[in-house]
Design a protein around this motif. Structure first.
Motif, PDB file in Angstrom:
ATOM      1  N   CYS A  12       0.830  -1.212   0.000  1.00  0.00           N
ATOM      2  CA  CYS A  12       0.000   0.000   0.000  1.00  0.00           C
ATOM      3  C   CYS A  12       0.859   1.254   0.000  1.00  0.00           C
ATOM      4  CB  CYS A  12      -0.937   0.000   1.219  1.00  0.00           C
ATOM      5  SG  CYS A  12      -2.331  -1.121   1.094  1.00  0.00           S
ATOM      6  N   GLU A 227      -4.155   3.305   4.693  1.00  0.00           N
ATOM      7  CA  GLU A 227      -4.280   1.847   4.784  1.00  0.00           C
ATOM      8  C   GLU A 227      -2.945   1.214   5.143  1.00  0.00           C
ATOM      9  OE1 GLU A 227      -6.602  -1.610   4.718  1.00  0.00           O
ATOM     10  OE2 GLU A 227      -7.185   0.511   4.602  1.00  0.00           O
ATOM     11  N   LYS A 230      -2.226   1.150   8.770  1.00  0.00           N
ATOM     12  CA  LYS A 230      -3.059   0.233   9.538  1.00  0.00           C
ATOM     13  C   LYS A 230      -2.417  -1.139   9.673  1.00  0.00           C
ATOM     14  CE  LYS A 230      -7.584   2.231   8.326  1.00  0.00           C
ATOM     15  NZ  LYS A 230      -8.876   1.958   7.626  1.00  0.00           N
TER      16      LYS A 230
END
Length: 291
Positions: A12, A227, A230
């Motif tokens: 990501c 993201e 995370k």
């Protein structure tokens, strides 16, 4: 072997920095035809509109609630300033070198974190800061082609982006990342709406598509970066963020025909090394995924 969650975070982040480099390249290209104010305004309008479409169904109007409206306003204005200064610089300097100068941000954040946040700066971090500025001097080298007043625009962008990051640290304690990102976009859109009409030029169909792509890539890059954090901690992801310099160099060569010279390559390498050093975790500190 990477854990699946860690690998997802890294992928990501790589996607995010590729889109950041692509957005900068689009901005550099469009700045050859339109005023910088207009380009940034259109980008903010598209970005903010898409964020509203994404965030409102998830969070409702609660996404607008903030406990620090003043800091949110200041963060948004810092982001506008960063974009204005950086894209203005890219009109005159190569993409890779301009991006490298802005990557002084972690070093400036380290310097300012003491007086502004009360954080203790370790000796290794001070060494990294010094090393980073040496890298910039090597890249710009007094008397070289890049050693011009225009380069100060990129340095200014690094300073405003540093303030942006320090304010973000403050806001992380009180507001959600969704609220912070949305409000910054809305602040930028509102601020530029007052002046953008004076710089407006109706774009061609081709350029209108590129402006749309610019706004979409801005949204996707921020969503991918959120993201990434995370699934992996900042210390793990920090080295991968410097991949943006590689993407910027490749895009600069493919679309603008620019090849960094030896001094630029050495300077960029030093800046990357210093940035990784300054972001390294404290000795004995554990690492954990950011949830």
């Amino acid at each position: 072997m990477f854990k699946p969650q860690l690998l997802q975070g890294i992928l990501c982040m790589c996607g995010a920095i590729f889109l950041f480099a692509g957005s900068d390249a689009l901005s550099k290209y469009l700045a050859g035809f339109y005023a910088v104010v207009m380009i940034i305004w259109v980008r903010y309008i598209i970005h903010s509109s898409l964020m509203l479409v994404v965030m409102l169904p998830r969070s409702g109007f609660a996404v607008f609630k903030t406990r620090n409206p003043g800091l949110q306003l200041l963060r948004g204005l810092c982001m506008v300033g960063t974009n204005m200064l950086f894209i203005s610089a890219l009109r005159y300097i190569p993409l890779a070198e301009g991006t490298a100068i802005v990557y002084l941000t972690p070093l400036i954040v380290t310097i300012l974190s003491g007086p502004l946040l009360g954080e203790r700066v370790r000796p290794l971090q001070w060494f990294a800061v010094s090393l980073g500025f040496v890298g910039v001097l090597v890249m710009l080298r007094p008397g070289g082609a890049l050693f011009t007043p225009v380069s100060l625009l990129a340095v200014g962008a690094a300073f405003t982006f540093s303030l942006y990051q320090l304010i973000t640290r403050k806001l992380n304690a009180t507001d959600s990342s969704a609220t912070t990102n949305l409000l910054s976009g809305l602040v930028g859109s509102a601020a530029l709406t007052f002046i953008a009409p004076f710089f407006w030029q109706t774009p061609s169909a081709h350029h209108a598509l590129l402006l749309l792509a610019l706004g979409v890539s801005a949204l996707l890059s921020h969503l991918l970066m959120t993201e990434a954090y995370k699934h992996a901690n900042p210390a793990t992801l920090a080295p991968f963020t410097y991949g943006q310099l590689i993407f910027a160099g490749l895009i600069g060569y493919l679309f603008f025909g620019h090849i960094p010279d030896l001094y630029s390559v050495i300077g960029i390498t030093i800046i990357c090394a210093s940035g990784i050093l300054v972001l390294s975790p404290k000795p004995g500190a554990g690492t954990r995924n950011v949830q």
